[in-house]
Structures are given as structure tokens and as C-alpha cells.
Enzyme design. Structure first.
Site, mmCIF file in Angstrom:
data_model
loop_
_atom_site.group_PDB
_atom_site.id
_atom_site.type_symbol
_atom_site.label_atom_id
_atom_site.label_comp_id
_atom_site.label_asym_id
_atom_site.label_seq_id
_atom_site.Cartn_x
_atom_site.Cartn_y
_atom_site.Cartn_z
ATOM 1 N N CYS A 1 0.852 -1.191 0.000
ATOM 2 C CA CYS A 1 0.000 0.000 0.000
ATOM 3 C C CYS A 1 0.885 1.236 0.000
ATOM 4 C CB CYS A 1 -0.943 0.018 1.201
ATOM 5 S SG CYS A 1 -0.110 0.227 2.783
ATOM 6 N N CYS B 1 3.403 1.762 2.786
ATOM 7 C CA CYS B 1 4.689 1.061 2.641
ATOM 8 C C CYS B 1 5.685 1.938 1.891
ATOM 9 C CB CYS B 1 4.493 -0.254 1.890
ATOM 10 S SG CYS B 1 3.414 -1.451 2.709
ATOM 11 N N ASP C 1 6.556 28.608 -33.051
ATOM 12 C CA ASP C 1 7.660 29.067 -33.875
ATOM 13 C C ASP C 1 7.293 28.762 -35.329
ATOM 14 O OD1 ASP C 1 10.352 29.830 -34.647
ATOM 15 O OD2 ASP C 1 10.723 27.685 -34.869
#
Length: 771
Positions: free
Chosen positions: A35, A38, A453
Site C-alpha cells: 500500500c 509502505c 515558432d
């Protein structure tokens, strides 16, 4: 977005080492995490080491660690193992087999055994609860025989993680699950051994009330274990699938290549290929590395690398990308980049970095997850005590506390953001969109203006002959042939365009060639003194320019093209018009951006006339021309000062400042390294639809993250009070907890099916520039 706003390394709980030159980065596969709590624990452990800055991602099961260069990596792995997890160093993303592959197999076996045994124990408990006359002597021992392997061997991953947590004085989601299973099992054993009547209790465990102090809850323990294992199994499979797109991209690289040596062709592993080596690619083979075509012409299938569906034709002098497939003729290539410097490897690192970084909202979720488990343990104890104080029996208090332990799910919080980023960036890689991190995802939803550009972005970046006009008495082919003979000795872009337009036939030799910078060129062809260039050059050498030729020149230049006059024997004989053509997709891409509610602006260093011509062709109304690189950044800052969120699309060194200044920088993948490094998103495809694709995918990914977090927070806010009030039985609580994580991961996996719309209706774009 400014460079200060874009972390070049993963966000951490402490500053990165100050001297980057004296630091080193390691990737560690962390096994055994179940989880988000952890992951937070491992991260805290690593960050306590001197000079170490670590980020642990639960979804990818990887730790990215920056540390002093003299740090022994075994020290890092030992610290992970001391936290109760396994650690394996990963030197190259290609060597990694993806998260949870072995864990999926283990969970599959445990789930299969649990399902086979839990179903009959639940059915038996239900039948005996509804029909007391069916109860037979020793039925409770049959339930124990069936449920025993489920609550021990099948539930062992939960117990093992809980014990590891206790040994390290921490708690995780498994602590809650294990505590719930153990509580229900121990209560049932107590009822069985203390003597007296024994009741089936909750039957299927769908309700809390009604069991009494003689109830047996083995069906609850077995059912909850099965539900949670099913959720973990589906989650593990989904997490493995989430990174499939990235692994598929990295698997594109060829394994060996036929290299031309002095003693003939020889087949060698790609790892032995060097820059400058010439190698052969036959039809159907993969291009081994980034290279330039020396001989041959063919069509390359670039779909897996850039997302382009139509094969791209390549000719001598064209650059090709490693990992693409030769769909046509034989090619002789010269390697330009090898190993970690190839575009495929660089793009892989971009996606990898994006998947491992954490968005601000994810760091908040991780902090909540870290304190969530202890809070739930306290709530379970309070629930147990509260029910007893309110007059409830012990069995009801135990069952209610078990439901509280089981229903809590910080896993969904921990998975909400990283799974969406994992799948979204992987899908982006398939479409030719490489997103550098969650910050880019967060920026795109606010962008309302896109600055383009011109050269190499809206246009192809190469000069092409668009018109040839010969005076009476001079043939068109003759004019082109003479001009090409002179220009064949020049490397100027205009010269290359003229030579290409003349075709591949024989070119007359030229003598006395001289280039005249800024004006043109001259030389002798077949005994004739030829001059070509601007009208001023021809006038200076005394060549006569007819009125109709001057009119034609003025008309073409008014349209934004460059005109080269060609003359010999004292008179101008005609003209050649060259221009940098707009990309075929530019106009449609601008339309697609409008449909997404974005306003397009052209900002270029080219002259006003040419810029306006290109803008009119692609459908852009706002133009700023004749600006230096810093001027482009000033335009970005001016728009930002007016309250706009600005994205910049560019490809050259002169775009790097603007890309860094923008809220969102997008670099064309074939552009310069400076532009790619300054951008937040790298676009690998040549068609500009990829800009709309990138924005739409980022918005969809961010929307998925918001829905995931809303569900994860909403689930816990609603489920915990219901469980404490006795309105959720342990089995329903277990099913709900498992389904919450599965919902989050499955919702993220929907991004794998993302297809750009190119034109969904949107709000009108704001007018941002007036000329």
C-alpha cells in the site's frame, strides 16, 4: 514554466544534493510493498541517510535515489531491507521486467485456494443459519477445517506484512487486514473451546447484528480474506498492465545489426555499434540505432515510435530513428547516435522520469496515507469500546471493530495519481507524446494560448522550389539546369532546393564559382557567365531585367517567398521562387486547437511579410515577427502578465528561452537538444496534430486523477462512519475495500483506450493579441 518551477529531478521530502556533479542516481526495485503507507515508510528510511534524496513510487514499485557519488548502493538496499522489504538494483530500464510479475502468480494461487475453500464454508454457515434443523454434530469443526487454510496460508501475505510492520514499529494497510482476520478467527476459536452452544452467527457476514456471544465468525474471516485477495490480484495485474506501453516501447530496439567492416559485412550485437559505423537495413528489419541514410530509398514504419500511421519515405541525407521498421527497399545507414544517446532511449528516460515523479496532490495523499492506518486502529478500538459501553454484546462489538479495520483503504489514495500518470504517459509514448512529469499534466489544463515558432515547427524547415518562370526564348528546364549547375557547388539551403528541383540527371560542370554572401552566386557554365541571386546583384553587374520579370518578382515576394533571378549573356533569363512550405498538418492542427478552446499565435524571427504569409496559410490571426530569442520570451511574459496560460511549441536553440519561460513548453522531437531539455513535453511526430493530442491527453489524464482522488477520499469518508455505526458487515466491508482499489486502477486503465478527437466543441478562444 520557468526552470525553477520544473524540478529536474523527482520532488523529495528534503533538498537534493547541492553539488549535482558530486552526486549519483540509483534505481532500486522495491518488493513487498502492499500500500502507499509502505512506500512512504521506505521513502522516510532512505531520506534519513546523510545526503540522500529518495522518491518511492508505489505504482511502479521503484525507488529513485540521489546520493553522494561515493555512496555504496548496497547501503541503500540494506536500508530498504531493514524496513522489511526486498531490494534489487536496476541499472537500465530495459533490464526491468515490470512491477509485480512474480507477485501476480503468487496471488493467483492463493486466491484460487481461498475461493475453493471459502465458498463452501460461507454456504454451509448460511444454510445452517437459515435452517437450524440441518445442523449436525461437529459442524463447527468442518467450518474450521475449511477456513483454517484460508485464514493462515492464503492470508499469509497480510500477516507477514503486518508482522514486518510491528517489528519495525510501523503500521500499514496489512496491519488492519491482518488484525481483522485474526480477531474474527480468535473469537471463533474462543467460542468453540469455551463450551456451550455454538451459533453460525453472521451466515454470510452480510450484517453485523444478530450473532450473539455464541456466534462463530469463521465465514467472515474466510470471506474477507478471499475478497481482499481478489482485490489485490486484480490490482497487481492492472499495475503490471499499466506499464505495458512503456515496456513495449523499450522493446522496440533491435538486438543485432549487419555492419560494414573493411573485410566485409559482419553481424554484431547492437551494443557493439559505434557512432560513424555504416550498417545495412533490409526490408522488414528494424533500424538498429539513430542514423542518416547514405544510400537507398525506402519507407519506414515509425508508428510504434512516433505514432504516425503512414510510413515515412526516406532518401539519402534523411535522418532515421532507431526502432523503426524498414517497410521498403534496402538502406545503407551511418550511425549518428548509439546506446543511451538514441532518441528511443532518451524518450524512454523521459517517460520513466514522468512516471516516478510525484504531483503535489499525490504528495498530499501520501501524507494522509502515512497517518491513516494508526488513526483507523484507534477508531477500531474506540468502536469496540463504544459498542460495549452502549450495551452491545461482545460479539457485536468485535464484529463491528473488524468491519472498521477491514473497510479502511488508504491503498486507493496511494494508487489514484501514480496509476493514472503511469498509463497516461505510456499511452502518450504510443502517440508520440513524451510527457516529462506530473507538473506538465497539471499545467496543460490551464493553458489557453499556444505560441508557435515558424521555421521547422509550422513549416517543414526545408526550402522547396515553388515556382519557376522563364522569359520568352528560354526554356524552363534550361533555366533550372543552368541554375542547378552553379548551385551544385554551394551548401546554402536555397542552393540545395534548386539542385533538388532540377532532378537527379547529369549536371553541367561549373568553373570560376564564387559565392556572394547575402546576394547570390556566380560561375561559368558551358562557357556562359551565369549570375543568380537578388535583383540588386544582377543590376550591379549590368544585367537587364525586363519589366514583366520585375512584376513577377514583386508579386511573388509579396506572397512571402524568396525569389532568385537567373541571368547570363547580359540579361535576366527568368526566376526561381523558393519557400519553406507549411507542414501539411499545420492548418488542420490549428483548427483542432481552436476546438479545444486554445488560441494560436505565431512568433518568429523571420520578416513580417513571410510570417504573415505562413500565418494566413495555416489559419493563425495573431503574428509577431522579427523578434530575437529573448524577444520570444518577452512575448510569453507579456501574455502571462495579461493573465493567460501560455504553451510554446518550438524546435531550435532560439526557442529554448521561450520554452523555459512558458507555462508549458513543447519541443518537436527532431529539434535541438537545447529545445528538448527546456520543454515539458517532447513531440516525436512530424504532424502538428500531436500538439492537440498532447493537450487533450494531458487533460484527460488530469481529469482521471481528479476522479480517482474524489472516489478515494469519498469512499473513506463515507465507509468508516457506516462501519462504526454497525451498518456494514465485515464481508461487505471487505468487498468494498477491495473494489475501491480495483475501481481506481481500472479507471486509470481506461486511458489506454484514449483516442484524440481533433475537434470536440469547446468554448470560444480568447483574443490575446492585437496588431
Amino acid at each position: 514554466m520557468s526552470p525553477e518551477a520544473i524540478p529536474t529531478s523527482a520532488p523529495t521530502t528534503r533538498p537534493a544534493p547541492a553539488d549535482s556533479a558530486a552526486s549519483r542516481r540509483y534505481e532500486i526495485r522495491v518488493g513487498g510493498m502492499t500500500c502507499a503507507a509502505c512506500a512512504s515508510r521506505v521513502e522516510r528510511k532512505l531520506n534519513k541517510l546523510d545526503g540522500v534524496s529518495a522518491v518511492v513510487n508505489y505504482a511502479t514499485e521503484r525507488a529513485r535515489v540521489e546520493c553522494p557519488a561515493d555512496t555504496d548502493p548496497r547501503l541503500l538496499m540494506n536500508e530498504v531491507e531493514r524496513a522489511g522489504y526486498t531490494a534489487r538494483r536496476v541499472d537500465d530500464v530495459r533490464t526491468d521486467d515490470g512491477p509485480g510479475d512474480g507477485r501476480v502468480t503468487e496471488l493467483r494461487w492463493r486466491l484460487a485456494v481461498a475461493a475453493v475453500l471459502a465458498v463452501p464454508v460461507c454456504d454451509l454457515s448460511l444454510a445452517l443459519s437459515l435452517f437450524p434443523e440441518l445442523r449436525f454434530p461437529g459442524w463447527q469443526w468442518v467450518c474450521l477445517l475449511l477456513a483454517g487454510p484460508v485464514v493462515t496460508w492464503c492470508a499469509w501475505p497480510f500477516h507477514r506484512a503486518a508482522v514486518n510492520g510491528l517489528r519495525h514499529r510501523t503500521s500499514t494497510m496489512d496491519t488492519l487486514v491482518s488484525a481483522g482476520i485474526v480477531a474474527a478467527t480468535l473469537w471463533s476459536l474462543w467460542v468453540m473451546v469455551k463450551g456451550g452452544p455454538v451459533e453460525p452467527g453472521l451466515g454470510r457476514g452480510l450484517a453485523v447484528l444478530g450473532g450473539g456471544d455464541h456466534a462463530l465468525y469463521l465465514d467472515v474471516a474466510a470471506g474477507v480474506t478471499t475478497f481482499l485477495l481478489a482485490g489485490r490480484y486484480v490490482e497487481a495485474r492492472a499495475k503490471s498492465s499499466a506499464g505495458a506501453a512503456m515496456r513495449a516501447l523499450l522493446a522496440l530496439a533491435a538486438k543485432d545489426v549487419e555492419v560494414l567492416r573493411e573485410d566485409g559485412p559482419v553481424r554484431v550485437p547492437v551494443s557493439e555499434l559505434l557512432v560513424g559505423d555504416e550498417f545495412v537495413v533490409r526490408p522488414g528489419e528494424k533500424v538498429a540505432t539513430d542514423a542518416v541514410v547514405r544510400e537507398g530509398r525506402s519507407a519506414l514504419d515509425t508508428s510504434m515510435v512516433t505514432g504516425e500511421a503512414v510510413p515515412r519515405e526516406v532518401l539519402p541525407g534523411d535522418a532515421v530513428i532507431g526502432g523503426t521498421v524498414n517497410a521498403g527497399g534496402r538502406l545503407l545507414l551511418r550511425a549518428t547516435r548509439v546506446g543511451a544517446d538514441t532518441q528511443l532511449a532518451r524518450m524512454g528516460r523521459l517517460v520513466e522520469r514522468a512516471q516516478e515523479e510525484k504531483a503535489a496532490v499525490q504528495r498530499l495523499a501520501d501524507r494522509i496515507s502515512a497517518v491513516f492506518v494508526p488513526v483507523v486502529l484507534v477508531l477500531a478500538l474506540l468502536t469496540f469500546a463504544g459498542w460495549l459501553l452502549l450495551g452491545g454484546d461482545t460479539a457485536t462489538a468485535v464484529t463491528t471493530a473488524v468491519a472498521v479495520l477491514v473497510v479502511a483503504c488508504p491503498c486507493a489514495l496511494g494508487l489514484a495519481t501514480p496509476t493514472a500518470v503511469l498509463v497516461g504517459t505510456g499511452r502518450g509514448a504510443q502517440l508520440g507524446v513524451f510527457i516529462k512529469g506530473p507538473q506538465a499534466l497539471e499545467s496543460t489544463r490551464r493553458v489557453d494560448t499556444v505560441i508557435f515558432d515558424k521555421t521547422g515547427t509550422l513549416t517543414e524547415g526545408r526550402m522547396h522550389v515553388v515556382d519557376v518562370w522563364a522569359s520568352p526564348g528560354t526554356g524552363r528546364d534550361e533555366l533550372l539546369g543552368v541554375a542547378a549547375a552553379v548551385e551544385h557547388a554551394s551548401e546554402h539551403p536555397i542552393a540545395r532546393a534548386v539542385v533538388a528541383a532540377a532532378g537527379s540527371g547529369p549536371v553541367p560542370p561549373v568553373s570560376d564559382f564564387s559565392a556572394l554572401p547575402g546576394l547570390g552566386a556566380r560561375g561559368t557554365v558551358d562557357g556562359r557567365g551565369v549570375v543568380l541571386g537578388r535583383d540588386r546583384l544582377l543590376a550591379d553587374v549590368g544585367f537587364d531585367i525586363a519589366g514583366d520579370l520585375q512584376a513577377r518578382r514583386a508579386s511573388l515576394e509579396a506572397g512571402g517567398v524568396t525569389v532568385v533571378l537567373v541571368g547570363w549573356d547580359g540579361a535576366a533569363r527568368g526566376l526561381i521562387a523558393v519557400a519553406d512550405r507549411a507542414r501539411p498538418s499545420s492548418a488542420a492542427a490549428v483548427t483542432a486547437l481552436r476546438a479545444l478552446g486554445l488560441h494560436a499565435v505565431l512568433v518568429t524571427g523571420d520578416n513580417e511579410r513571410t510570417a504573415q504569409a505562413v500565418a494566413a496559410e495555416v489559419g493563425i490571426d495573431d503574428v509577431v515577427a522579427g523578434v530575437l530569442p529573448e524577444g520570444k520570451a518577452e512575448v510569453v511574459r507579456r501574455l502571462q502578465g495579461e493573465g493567460h496560460r501560455v504553451a510554446v511549441v518550438g524546435d531550435g536553440v532560439n526557442d529554448a528561452v521561450a520554452l523555459a519561460a512558458a507555462d508549458l513548453g513543447m519541443a518537436i522531437g527532431h529539434g535541438t537538444d537545447a529545445a528538448i531539455e527546456a520543454a515539458d513535453i517532447v513531440l516525436a511526430r512530424d504532424d502538428l496534430f500531436v500538439v492537440a493530442d498532447a493537450i487533450e491527453l494531458s487533460r484527460r489524464t488530469h481529469r482521471t486523477i481528479r476522479w480517482n482522488l474524489a472516489w478515494a477520499f469519498g469512499y473513506n469518508v463515507a465507509a468508516l462512519p457506516l462501519a462504526m455505526a454497525g451498518l456494514l458487515g465485515p464481508l461487505i466491508a471487505g468487498a468494498a475495500m477491495a473494489l475501491s482499489s480495483v475501481f481506481v486502477v481500472s479507471h486509470s486503465l481506461r486511458l489506454r483506450r484514449f483516442t484524440p478527437t481533433h475537434g470536440e466543441p469547446a468554448r470560444p478562444a480568447p483574443a490575446v493579441l492585437s496588431r
